[in-house]
Design a protein around this motif. Sequence first.
Motif: not given
Length: 200
Positions: A77-84
């Motif tokens: 998830e962190l690889e696609t956006k900057n938060y989980a």
Amino acid sequence: MANKISDERKKEIIEGFYQLSVQNGLENTSIAKIGKHLGMPPSLIMHYFPTREILISNLISHILDQYLMIYEPVIRELETKNYADPNTFVDSLFSRDWNMLFDDGVFYSCYSLIFRNDRIKKEYRLLHDKLRESLKDILDRDDNFAGKDTDLLAEQIFVVVEGAYYYLSMIDDENVYNRKLEAYKSQVYDLLRKYEVQHL
């Protein structure tokens, strides 16, 4: 090429050791039995792992590799956006996949050796340190944690998860298990709210 074969053989031995330990118990799994199980002479096993202590140390490293897989949904998830998403984060920490990744009986049999063996104690300390460091790395990659004391937060979350995992392993009643599980999850959510890390 030789190193690759050596690494593959070591992995085969460790996995065979683990499988037999699940079936028969760690204390009943000898190098001779591993050799028979894998169809290889005990002398070959001892070439790679000269003592049972070294074999167990490598089994603990195998435990770590398995347990680190529990963080993969959050990392993806962190690889696609900057938060989980907090739900993804907490669900991963308390997932029953932990039980499928490694057998509790083997884990705690290895763990019990820390009281008699300094090398095993060091290996377990490294295992727990690495799990905490990996959790901190996840927190550090999340923009919501910028400027926060992620060392302390990771430590607090890890203590809750470890305590919960130990206690829940003794509960057979599904309703009680789920009720306790939700209570432990709430504790982690409270920590996240305290550090103001939920994505709004």
